[in-house]
Design an enzyme around this catalytic site. Structure first.
Site, PDB file in Angstrom:
ATOM      1  CG  HIS A 126      -1.965  -1.030   1.228  1.00 19.50           C
ATOM      2  ND1 HIS A 126      -2.816  -1.249   0.176  1.00 19.50           N
ATOM      3  CD2 HIS A 126      -2.281  -1.970   2.174  1.00 19.50           C
ATOM      4  CE1 HIS A 126      -3.614  -2.271   0.463  1.00 19.50           C
ATOM      5  NE2 HIS A 126      -3.303  -2.728   1.667  1.00 19.50           N
ATOM      6  CG  ASP A 163      -2.846  -8.420   0.781  1.00 16.71           C
ATOM      7  OD1 ASP A 163      -2.068  -8.717   1.711  1.00 16.71           O
ATOM      8  OD2 ASP A 163      -3.859  -7.713   0.944  1.00 16.71           O
ATOM      9  CG  ASP A 244      -4.917  -9.979   3.516  1.00 16.36           C
ATOM     10  OD1 ASP A 244      -4.697 -10.491   2.400  1.00 16.36           O
ATOM     11  OD2 ASP A 244      -4.620  -8.809   3.784  1.00 16.36           O
TER      12      ASP A 244
HETATM   13 ZN   LIG Z   1      -4.063  -7.177   2.817  1.00 18.09          ZN
END
Ligand SMILES: [Zn+2]
Length: 309
Positions: A126, A163, A244
């Protein structure tokens, strides 16, 4: 040639508050499962070095790197964004995480190992060129990609991001970069609400609805990622390996299983063997349900290390 496993004790000292999901126990959960599965004994361990300003400045403006160095507190905690904080150990942890990316890339491109897994935190995908965000400070996988191009002369590097969150930082850094193809799946609509509006031609973004599981994920990999990767012919495969999207992870609402992480790694290994002399480097991103994280990371590492046959 076996697989390198790169981590550092300083990555355990970075903490963002008592109830923060991105916590030191995540790395311990991976270590536990490496022992329980006996996969750990087949890996060669390395301590992550500190990334240098030169390595970071291939991704982030040097002013950004300096601002992070200056933000590091001597005591207590300082917030960089609502989800992302630094304690007195964070700067070193972040430099180790990015340094692991560089070492892993060197070890694999110098043919000392065929693959490497970096069990590091903070994660990176990110972090944009100029902004820390979503638990991330430096964009580790981007540091690896730029190192492969700048220091080793590679022309084509693929970044595989499974992810559950879209790797908005990695997209920000590489959109339109002819050296990089990014292939990703992510829950949508969901944090960080990016990745679907007119992505650049080198972004193979597959948004998946909440509740998607193995079937939808595998279809995306087979129908969107694989043809694009075969056309691109990467000389190195990098993973933004977040776990995740696992059904047990309540950070998001996808339903992948341990086996899906082994499966996707096998598919990418086929691509690596066809085009990249089998070379793969993987960076840990998310994954917050500790047991599922440990088990899924081991499924991924097992395939990287060729221990699944
Ligand atoms: Zn993540």
């Amino acid at each position: 040639m076996n697989t390198a496993f790169i981590t550092h004790a300083e990555c355990l000292k970075h903490e963002m508050g008592a109830h923060h999901p991105e916590r030191p126990a995540r790395l311990a959960a991976i270590e536990d499962q490496l022992i329980a599965s006996a996969v750990g004994q087949h890996l060669t361990r390395f301590d992550a070095p500190l990334a240098t300003d030169e390595q970071l400045a291939r991704v982030h403006p040097i002013e950004y790197v300096r601002a992070i160095r200056e933000a590091a507190p001597e005591h207590g905690t300082v917030h960089l964004d609502p989800d992302t904080a630094m304690n007195p150990h964070t700067l070193h942890a972040a430099l180790r995480a990015a340094g692991a990316a560089v070492l892993a890339t060197d070890l694999v491109l110098e043919r000392k190992f065929s693959s490497a897994f970096c069990s590091v935190r903070p994660p990176g995908h990110h972090a944009t060129r100029v902004r820390p965000m979503g638990f991330c400070i430096f964009n580790n996988v981007a540091v690896a990609a730029r190192h492969a191009v700048a220091a080793h002369g590679l022309e084509r590097v693929a970044i595989i991001d499974f992810d559950v969150h879209h790797g908005n930082g990695t997209e920000d850094i590489f959109e339109g970069d002819p050296h990089v193809l990014m292939a990703s799946t992510f829950q949508h609509p969901f944090y960080p609400y990016s990745g679907t509006e007119a992505p650049a031609g080198n972004m193979v973004n597959v948004p998946l609805a909440a509740g998607s599981g193995s079937r939808e994920f595998r279809e995306a990999v087979r129908e969107a990622w694989m043809p694009a990767l075969d056309e691109f012919r990467p000389e190195l495969i990098l993973f933004s390996a977040g776990f995740d999207a696992h059904v047990e992870d309540d950070m998001a609402m996808m339903r992948l299983t341990d086996a899906d992480y082994g499966w996707v790694t096998e598919q990418m290994k086929e691509i690596a063997e066809r085009h990249a002399q089998g070379r793969m480097v993987s960076m840990l991103e998310g994954g917050y349900a500790l047991s599922a994280l440990g088990r899924s990371a081991v499924q991924h590492i097992k395939v990287l290390a060729g221990l699944n046959a």
